[in-house]
Write a protein that holds these residues in place. Structure first.
Motif, PDB file in Angstrom:
ATOM      1  N   ALA A 197       0.520  -1.349  -0.666  1.00  0.00           N
ATOM      2  CA  ALA A 197       0.045  -0.262  -0.221  1.00  0.00           C
ATOM      3  C   ALA A 197       0.952   1.568  -0.109  1.00  0.00           C
ATOM      4  CB  ALA A 197      -0.574   0.220   1.477  1.00  0.00           C
ATOM      5  N   ALA A 198       1.845   1.318   0.447  1.00  0.00           N
ATOM      6  CA  ALA A 198       2.821   2.111   1.155  1.00  0.00           C
ATOM      7  C   ALA A 198       3.901   2.816  -0.554  1.00  0.00           C
ATOM      8  CB  ALA A 198       3.579   1.983   1.771  1.00  0.00           C
ATOM      9  N   ALA A 199       3.686   1.618  -1.065  1.00  0.00           N
ATOM     10  CA  ALA A 199       4.341   1.339  -2.451  1.00  0.00           C
ATOM     11  C   ALA A 199       4.144   2.013  -3.376  1.00  0.00           C
ATOM     12  CB  ALA A 199       5.212   0.385  -2.358  1.00  0.00           C
ATOM     13  N   LEU A 200       2.490   1.723  -3.726  1.00  0.00           N
ATOM     14  CA  LEU A 200       2.349   1.519  -4.366  1.00  0.00           C
ATOM     15  C   LEU A 200       0.532   3.325  -5.006  1.00  0.00           C
ATOM     16  CD1 LEU A 200       1.067  -1.822  -6.127  1.00  0.00           C
ATOM     17  CD2 LEU A 200       3.066  -0.362  -6.450  1.00  0.00           C
ATOM     18  N   PHE A 201       0.634   3.721  -2.774  1.00  0.00           N
ATOM     19  CA  PHE A 201       0.628   4.441  -2.672  1.00  0.00           C
ATOM     20  C   PHE A 201      -1.443   4.723  -2.403  1.00  0.00           C
ATOM     21  CE2 PHE A 201       4.099   6.658  -4.431  1.00  0.00           C
ATOM     22  CZ  PHE A 201       4.387   7.275  -3.571  1.00  0.00           C
ATOM     23  N   LEU A 202      -1.758   3.543  -1.828  1.00  0.00           N
ATOM     24  CA  LEU A 202      -3.048   2.465  -2.386  1.00  0.00           C
ATOM     25  C   LEU A 202      -3.910   2.096  -0.386  1.00  0.00           C
ATOM     26  CD1 LEU A 202      -2.451  -0.251  -4.975  1.00  0.00           C
ATOM     27  CD2 LEU A 202      -3.945   2.087  -5.514  1.00  0.00           C
ATOM     28  N   GLY A 203      -5.072   3.030  -0.498  1.00  0.00           N
ATOM     29  CA  GLY A 203      -5.323   2.012   0.387  1.00  0.00           C
ATOM     30  C   GLY A 203      -4.657   0.788   1.202  1.00  0.00           C
ATOM     31  N   GLU A 204      -4.546  -0.182   2.252  1.00  0.00           N
ATOM     32  CA  GLU A 204      -4.058  -0.907   2.727  1.00  0.00           C
ATOM     33  C   GLU A 204      -5.664  -1.984   2.056  1.00  0.00           C
ATOM     34  OE1 GLU A 204      -2.422  -3.594   6.458  1.00  0.00           O
ATOM     35  OE2 GLU A 204      -3.010  -2.020   6.185  1.00  0.00           O
ATOM     36  N   ALA A 205      -6.830  -1.661   2.508  1.00  0.00           N
ATOM     37  CA  ALA A 205      -8.285  -2.825   2.211  1.00  0.00           C
ATOM     38  C   ALA A 205      -7.807  -2.852   0.970  1.00  0.00           C
ATOM     39  CB  ALA A 205      -8.974  -1.851   2.587  1.00  0.00           C
ATOM     40  N   THR A 206      -7.833  -2.150  -0.251  1.00  0.00           N
ATOM     41  CA  THR A 206      -7.395  -1.744  -1.998  1.00  0.00           C
ATOM     42  C   THR A 206      -6.258  -2.867  -2.250  1.00  0.00           C
ATOM     43  OG1 THR A 206      -8.207   0.399  -1.940  1.00  0.00           O
ATOM     44  CG2 THR A 206      -7.318  -0.805  -3.943  1.00  0.00           C
ATOM     45  N   VAL A 207      -5.751  -3.062  -1.657  1.00  0.00           N
ATOM     46  CA  VAL A 207      -4.235  -4.031  -1.998  1.00  0.00           C
ATOM     47  C   VAL A 207      -5.208  -5.075  -1.382  1.00  0.00           C
ATOM     48  CG1 VAL A 207      -2.418  -4.699  -1.221  1.00  0.00           C
ATOM     49  CG2 VAL A 207      -2.285  -2.548  -1.148  1.00  0.00           C
ATOM     50  N   LYS A 208      -5.067  -5.604  -0.244  1.00  0.00           N
ATOM     51  CA  LYS A 208      -5.835  -6.863   0.145  1.00  0.00           C
ATOM     52  C   LYS A 208      -7.092  -7.258  -1.143  1.00  0.00           C
ATOM     53  CE  LYS A 208      -8.284  -9.075   3.966  1.00  0.00           C
ATOM     54  NZ  LYS A 208      -9.009  -8.878   5.391  1.00  0.00           N
ATOM     55  N   THR A 209      -8.421  -6.451  -1.842  1.00  0.00           N
ATOM     56  CA  THR A 209      -8.467  -7.008  -2.665  1.00  0.00           C
ATOM     57  C   THR A 209      -8.383  -7.714  -3.934  1.00  0.00           C
ATOM     58  OG1 THR A 209     -10.384  -5.194  -1.597  1.00  0.00           O
ATOM     59  CG2 THR A 209     -11.312  -5.930  -4.028  1.00  0.00           C
ATOM     60  N   HIS A 210      -7.356  -6.356  -3.947  1.00  0.00           N
ATOM     61  CA  HIS A 210      -6.275  -6.954  -5.382  1.00  0.00           C
ATOM     62  C   HIS A 210      -5.399  -8.246  -5.404  1.00  0.00           C
ATOM     63  CE1 HIS A 210      -6.728  -3.081  -7.561  1.00  0.00           C
ATOM     64  NE2 HIS A 210      -6.066  -2.344  -6.631  1.00  0.00           N
ATOM     65  N   VAL A 211      -5.111  -8.360  -4.025  1.00  0.00           N
ATOM     66  CA  VAL A 211      -4.128  -9.765  -3.600  1.00  0.00           C
ATOM     67  C   VAL A 211      -5.304 -10.958  -3.633  1.00  0.00           C
ATOM     68  CG1 VAL A 211      -3.318 -11.328  -1.906  1.00  0.00           C
ATOM     69  CG2 VAL A 211      -2.858  -8.160  -2.352  1.00  0.00           C
ATOM     70  N   SER A 212      -7.038 -10.420  -3.372  1.00  0.00           N
ATOM     71  CA  SER A 212      -7.645 -11.689  -3.081  1.00  0.00           C
ATOM     72  C   SER A 212      -7.869 -11.890  -4.409  1.00  0.00           C
ATOM     73  CB  SER A 212      -9.013 -10.976  -2.326  1.00  0.00           C
ATOM     74  OG  SER A 212      -8.543 -11.056  -1.355  1.00  0.00           O
ATOM     75  N   ASN A 213      -7.987 -10.864  -5.899  1.00  0.00           N
ATOM     76  CA  ASN A 213      -8.677 -11.061  -7.024  1.00  0.00           C
ATOM     77  C   ASN A 213      -7.571 -11.907  -7.537  1.00  0.00           C
ATOM     78  OD1 ASN A 213     -10.965  -9.908  -6.591  1.00  0.00           O
ATOM     79  ND2 ASN A 213      -9.641  -7.673  -7.084  1.00  0.00           N
ATOM     80  N   VAL A 214      -6.344 -11.808  -7.428  1.00  0.00           N
ATOM     81  CA  VAL A 214      -4.978 -12.019  -8.528  1.00  0.00           C
ATOM     82  C   VAL A 214      -5.386 -13.867  -7.346  1.00  0.00           C
ATOM     83  CG1 VAL A 214      -2.279 -12.374  -7.993  1.00  0.00           C
ATOM     84  CG2 VAL A 214      -3.704 -10.158  -8.038  1.00  0.00           C
ATOM     85  N   LEU A 215      -4.799 -13.685  -6.333  1.00  0.00           N
ATOM     86  CA  LEU A 215      -4.963 -15.285  -6.225  1.00  0.00           C
ATOM     87  C   LEU A 215      -6.507 -16.358  -6.680  1.00  0.00           C
ATOM     88  CD1 LEU A 215      -4.292 -15.060  -2.029  1.00  0.00           C
ATOM     89  CD2 LEU A 215      -2.837 -14.966  -4.121  1.00  0.00           C
ATOM     90  N   ALA A 216      -7.607 -15.294  -6.536  1.00  0.00           N
ATOM     91  CA  ALA A 216      -8.559 -16.183  -7.270  1.00  0.00           C
ATOM     92  C   ALA A 216      -8.144 -16.302  -8.816  1.00  0.00           C
ATOM     93  CB  ALA A 216     -10.122 -15.346  -6.763  1.00  0.00           C
ATOM     94  N   LYS A 217      -7.798 -15.626  -9.624  1.00  0.00           N
ATOM     95  CA  LYS A 217      -7.724 -16.025 -11.221  1.00  0.00           C
ATOM     96  C   LYS A 217      -6.704 -16.394 -11.231  1.00  0.00           C
ATOM     97  CE  LYS A 217      -9.141 -10.614 -12.298  1.00  0.00           C
ATOM     98  NZ  LYS A 217      -9.101  -9.742 -12.270  1.00  0.00           N
ATOM     99  N   LEU A 218      -6.065 -16.843 -10.786  1.00  0.00           N
ATOM    100  CA  LEU A 218      -4.670 -17.211 -10.454  1.00  0.00           C
ATOM    101  C   LEU A 218      -4.509 -19.137  -9.662  1.00  0.00           C
ATOM    102  CD1 LEU A 218      -1.580 -14.682 -10.320  1.00  0.00           C
ATOM    103  CD2 LEU A 218      -2.786 -15.779 -12.778  1.00  0.00           C
ATOM    104  N   HIS A 219      -5.750 -19.229  -9.723  1.00  0.00           N
ATOM    105  CA  HIS A 219      -5.945 -20.524  -9.352  1.00  0.00           C
ATOM    106  C   HIS A 219      -4.922 -20.589  -7.566  1.00  0.00           C
ATOM    107  CE1 HIS A 219      -9.229 -20.602 -11.197  1.00  0.00           C
ATOM    108  NE2 HIS A 219      -8.799 -21.037 -12.872  1.00  0.00           N
ATOM    109  N   LEU A 220      -4.162 -20.032  -7.037  1.00  0.00           N
ATOM    110  CA  LEU A 220      -3.314 -19.947  -6.238  1.00  0.00           C
ATOM    111  C   LEU A 220      -4.595 -19.951  -4.429  1.00  0.00           C
ATOM    112  CD1 LEU A 220      -0.501 -17.608  -7.263  1.00  0.00           C
ATOM    113  CD2 LEU A 220      -1.003 -19.822  -8.111  1.00  0.00           C
ATOM    114  N   ARG A 221      -3.382 -21.162  -3.782  1.00  0.00           N
ATOM    115  CA  ARG A 221      -4.286 -21.058  -2.342  1.00  0.00           C
ATOM    116  C   ARG A 221      -3.928 -19.882  -1.374  1.00  0.00           C
ATOM    117  NH1 ARG A 221      -1.134 -24.783  -0.423  1.00  0.00           N
ATOM    118  NH2 ARG A 221       0.479 -23.947   0.504  1.00  0.00           N
TER     119      ARG A 221
END
Length: 239
Positions: A197-221
């Motif tokens: 979040a600090a590196a990309l100037f985003l909110g931590e909740a936004t980063v968490k959402t992005h991470v969840s989306n990435v895991l789902a799209k790539l089928h990663l645990r």
């Protein structure tokens, strides 16, 4: 209340971890085990939220114990490692560990790591991430040298397949948005949501959402698998 099972063949180590964890009002040590076999049995009986697992133990090592606990889904496993046993990290990843922590981490990092894994997130410390990457690069170099010395056959070795230098088909990466890909690369560096979040100037909740989306799209645990995925596909090299 997050319940924890301590697994280490050294009484002094277990006592130290218990002292650190039991002062936290939201953490409770519900049991101890001195080897992997005891850990598997205790996890079945106690159903702790997190197992704090050593690697090198008699009777059954931490890797096999992690594999059985993960397969039975009786708890999440946080593996304790040192620079002397980082060669076990890949095996633990495959076994289903949810995170890694260096044994010399300070008490607060231990507490935070237990909470992180208990909350469903995975944790791979930057120090361990660097060791994983170094090993991948080393494997790639050895595989490349072996290939050069061969008769020029096009068969790719298994070692190259899992190395950072190889580029397996990047299945699913085309489904990521540019921002999701950027977040994935930062995850691959072992960064936490707050650090991303600090590196990309985003909110931590936004980063968490992005991470969840990435895991789902790539089928990663979890994030641990994401780190391996990043380096297998050379995403940091091209970042």
């Amino acid at each position: 209340m997050t319940t924890v099972l301590l697994v280490d063949d050294q009484q002094l180590v277990r006592s130290g971890f218990r002292l650190i964890l039991q002062v936290e009002t939201d953490l409770e040590v519900v049991g101890e085990a001195t080897d992997g076999a005891e850990a598997v049995a205790a996890a079945r009986e106690l159903r702790p939220d997190v197992v704090l697992m050593d690697v090198q133990m008699p009777v059954m090592d931490g890797i096999e114990a992690t594999r059985r606990i993960a397969a039975e889904d009786t708890a999440k496993v946080l593996v304790l490692t040192t620079f002397d046993d980082d060669a076990y990290v890949f095996d633990a990843l495959a076994a289903g560990a949810s995170g890694f922590l260096l044994k010399n981490a300070d008490p607060q990092h231990l507490v935070d790591a237990v909470r992180t894994v208990a909350s469903g997130q995975a944790l791979l410390s930057p120090e361990v991430t660097r060791r994983v990457v170094d090993r991948m690069v080393s494997a790639a170099s050895k595989a490349s040298s072996a290939s050069s010395a061969s008769s020029g056959e096009s068969t790719v070795s298994a070692a190259t397949e899992v190395s950072a230098g190889s580029r397996p088909p990047a299945t699913g990466l085309d489904r990521l948005t540019p921002r999701e890909r950027e977040v994935l690369v930062h995850v691959g560096r072992g960064m936490s949501n707050a650090e991303i979040a600090a590196a990309l100037f985003l909110g931590e909740a936004t980063v968490k959402t992005h991470v969840s989306n990435v895991l789902a799209k790539l089928h990663l645990r979890d994030r641990v698998q994401a780190v391996v995925h990043v380096h297998r596909h050379g995403l940091i090299e091209t970042d």
